[in-house]
Design an enzyme around this catalytic site. Structure first.
Site, PDB file in Angstrom:
ATOM      1  CG  ASP A 170       0.159 -12.880   7.658  1.00 30.64           C
ATOM      2  OD1 ASP A 170      -0.721 -12.001   7.703  1.00 30.64           O
ATOM      3  OD2 ASP A 170       1.222 -12.757   7.030  1.00 30.64           O
TER       4      ASP A 170
ATOM      5  CG  ASP B  68      -2.959  -9.391   4.675  1.00 29.47           C
ATOM      6  OD1 ASP B  68      -1.766  -9.301   4.360  1.00 29.47           O
ATOM      7  OD2 ASP B  68      -3.892  -9.385   3.845  1.00 29.47           O
TER       8      ASP B  68
ATOM      9  CD  GLU C 229       0.084  -5.190   4.745  1.00 27.67           C
ATOM     10  OE1 GLU C 229       0.851  -5.137   3.775  1.00 27.67           O
ATOM     11  OE2 GLU C 229      -0.944  -5.903   4.750  1.00 27.67           O
TER      12      GLU C 229
ATOM     13  CG  HIS D  47       5.462 -11.129   2.260  1.00 27.13           C
ATOM     14  ND1 HIS D  47       5.237 -10.355   3.389  1.00 27.13           N
ATOM     15  CD2 HIS D  47       4.263 -11.283   1.674  1.00 27.13           C
ATOM     16  CE1 HIS D  47       3.957 -10.065   3.466  1.00 27.13           C
ATOM     17  NE2 HIS D  47       3.331 -10.613   2.442  1.00 27.13           N
ATOM     18  CG  ASP D  48       3.740  -7.737   0.418  1.00 26.92           C
ATOM     19  OD1 ASP D  48       3.567  -8.814  -0.184  1.00 26.92           O
ATOM     20  OD2 ASP D  48       3.020  -7.355   1.358  1.00 26.92           O
TER      21      ASP D  48
HETATM   22  C1  GLC Z   1      -0.871  -7.775   2.221  1.00 26.82           C
HETATM   23  C2  GLC Z   1       0.141  -8.879   2.090  1.00 26.82           C
HETATM   24  C3  GLC Z   1       0.310  -9.202   0.638  1.00 26.82           C
HETATM   25  C4  GLC Z   1      -1.022  -9.668   0.110  1.00 26.82           C
HETATM   26  C5  GLC Z   1      -2.117  -8.649   0.373  1.00 26.82           C
HETATM   27  C6  GLC Z   1      -3.465  -9.274   0.199  1.00 26.82           C
HETATM   28  O1  GLC Z   1      -0.418  -6.590   1.665  1.00 26.82           O
HETATM   29  O2  GLC Z   1       1.330  -8.534   2.727  1.00 26.82           O
HETATM   30  O3  GLC Z   1       1.310 -10.173   0.423  1.00 26.82           O
HETATM   31  O4  GLC Z   1      -0.925  -9.904  -1.265  1.00 26.82           O
HETATM   32  O5  GLC Z   1      -2.085  -8.170   1.682  1.00 26.82           O
HETATM   33  O6  GLC Z   1      -3.712 -10.205   1.214  1.00 26.82           O
END
Ligand code: GLC
Ligand code: CA
Length: 546
Positions: free
Chosen positions: A98, A200, A242, A316-317
């Site tokens: 990640d 991320d 993402e 996970h979110d």
């Molecule tokens: C992304 C991750 C999340 C995190 C955010 C800040 O959205 O998936 O879990 O809190 O970025 O890094």
């Protein structure tokens, strides 16, 4: 379309804190993951997206990194990480690290240096602005985790930007030294033999701060291309960005082959449409098939010949897939299998989030202090102060809070689901006695074996990987169906997205179709009549023309 080794692969996401604890401290760790590699190999996956394991004060469970090249003590050591990479590879499994480079932790040495003075060489690694005329923040930009997106630094009299928590200062991607440091770090990870990166909030790195254009800023694609050339582009890595802001047109920019950017992106259209326009995820809208179908069809069609889709129901979110899109009660097993079939029979790369393969569900803690997620906790306080009721916020958290996905993996029916011999960092979902891996392994008809079968089918049948997507029964309010077509092969996929028994009229031109049922969650079907009776959440894939 140029074929890539990972096109027929399936990715499994591990949230290390909640996967498997090897030493009884209540926190999942790298040795715990190693102990479950045989399980993952049996499932058949080829890639693991590993949520962050780097050194971190854990303000956001590791998405706040203080050293990109060390491992958090609670997760293990770099030697264990290298052993995980090697032992996974022996099983033909590659690790996606990640990459969290929109921001660092406030404990990262770069930020500690930056705080020392305005002329420190690392000052410009972060984003600083003078106060507004009234001494307040430079503008009204709001952090995703509540409050202003600007934090005041007394010593220098300036504000720094943080789109997430105050302990996650944003890196300044207008500074070429940031590029050089990040690229070098990525190359050192690639040299360790990883399979690539999940990136991320990558759509935020090209931000135009003063214009308050945070996502999809003007430099974004140039930065990604530059990163590609300087790092993973030389090899055969898999990269997935993402990108909450991505439209299909953006996705073609990110993942078009000749663009030399990323393998694919995560887009969130199918998630966001069940959020309230104003209250966002904290006021959930009920699932509605028509708009879900429209969104999936839009993405399947837009990336049909260029680019590549990532396919996921959860991470996970997000809430648990079966709780959000299926039925976590009476039809949990049938609906979880239906969702699995739908996911693996679309065009793109499927991602399985840990526990999804056994149909884990959302959790409902009664009190706010059982929650651990910084986002839920901060937003609960903020919204209550704004007048939202406790009940409404708890409903929002129960429906969409991130801890739904973060309860410990349910391995067996022993105390704490076999996740830890100690006290878990977050309470185990009480349904673990019924829903767990050991039970699933022992039951030939389980959701787990259904997933295993689907993962294998993608390896066996190119039509599942490369077949065109053609919607069928588009206007049907309860059924989501499509055809995949490759050369002379056609795969018909039919999913009942409801708990009802349905009589489905088969379109005229398909009425005599018959073939091989590749997968089903009730009795297999090998032919279509004039109409068929579908069971609740029934789904099947029929291979025609063999
Ligand atoms: C992304 C991750 C999340 C995190 C955010 C800040 O959205 O998936 O879990 O809190 O970025 O890094
Ligand atoms: Ca541990």
């Amino acid at each position: 379309m140029e074929k890539k080794w990972w096109h027929n692969a399936v990715v499994y996401q591990i949230y290390p804190r909640s996967f498997m604890d090897s030493n009884g401290d209540g926190i999942g760790d790298i040795n715990g993951i190693i102990s479950k590699l045989d399980y993952l190999q049996q499932l058949g996956i080829n890639l693991i997206w590993l949520s962050p394991v780097y050194r971190s004060p854990m303000d956001d469970n590791g998405y706040d990194i203080s050293d990109y090249e060390d491992i958090a003590a609670e997760f293990g050591t770099m030697a264990q990480m290298e052993s995980l990479i090697a032992q996974a590879k022996q099983r033909d499994i590659h690790i996606l690290m990640d990459l969290v480079v929109n921001h660092t932790s406030d404990e990262h040495p770069w930020f500690i240096e930056a705080l020392k003075s305005k002329d420190n060489p690392y000052r410009d690694f972060y984003i600083w602005r003078k106060p507004a005329a009234d001494g307040g923040p430079p503008n009204d930009f709001h952090s995703y985790f509540g409050g202003s997106g600007w934090a005041f630094d007394e010593a220098s009299g300036e504000y720094y930007l943080h789109q997430f928590s105050v302990r996650q200062p944003d890196l300044n991607w207008e500074n070429p030294r940031v590029h050089a440091e990040v690229h070098a770090m990525m190359n050192r990870w690639l040299a360790k033999g990883i399979g690539g990166f999940r990136m991320d909030v990558i759509d935020l790195i090209g931000k135009e701060v003063d214009a308050q254009k945070m996502a999809n800023g003007k430099n974004l694609h140039a930065l990604i291309r530059q990163m590609n050339r300087a790092t993973f582009g030389k090899g055969d890595a898999v990269t997935v960005g993402e990108a909450w802001s991505a439209t299909p047109a953006d996705a073609l920019l990110y993942s078009g082959v000749e663009r030399e950017e990323l393998s694919m992106v995560f887009q969130f259209d199918h998630i966001k449409q069940f959020w309230d326009e104003h209250a966002g995820k904290w006021r959930s809208k009920p699932f509605e098939l028509a708009s879900f179908k429209a969104v999936i069809e839009k993405w399947q069609t837009a990336l049909a010949h260029q680019g590549w889709n990532s396919l996921f129901w959860s991470n996970h979110d997000l809430p648990r897939a079966v709780s959000k899109f299926g039925d976590e009660g009476e039809f949990r097993v049938a609906s979880a299998k239906m969702l699995a079939t739908a996911l693996h029979c679309l065009k793109g790369t499927p991602y399985i989030y840990q526990g999804e393969e056994i149909g884990m569900t959302n959790v409902r803690y009664e009190t706010i202090d059982e929650y651990r997620d910084i986002e839920s906790l901060n937003l609960y306080q903020e919204r209550l102060a704004e007048g939202v009721s406790h009940e409404e916020m708890m409903q929002g958290i129960h429906a969409n809070g991130r801890d739904n996905a973060r309860t410990p993996m349910q391995w067996d029916d022993s105390p704490n689901a076999g996740f830890t011999t100690g006290t878990p960092w977050i309470t185990v979902n009480p349904n673990y006695r019924e829903i767990n891996v050991a039970a699933a392994l022992a039951e030939p008809d389980s959701i787990l074996w259904h997933y295993q079968k689907l993962v294998a089918l993608r390896k066996q049948y190119p039509v599942l990987v490369y077949g065109d997507f053609q919607p069928v029964l588009r206007e049907h309010p309860q059924v989501f169906a499509w055809l995949r077509a490759l050369d002379s092969e056609r795969l018909l996929v039919i999913n009942n997205f409801t708990a009802e028994h349905l009589t489905l009229d088969i379109p005229h031109q398909m009425q005599n179709w018959h073939g091989e049922c590749l997968i089903s969650n009730y009795a297999p079907r090998d032919r279509l009549a004039v109409s068929i009776e579908l069971q609740p959440y029934e789904s099947f894939a029929l291979l025609i023309g063999r």
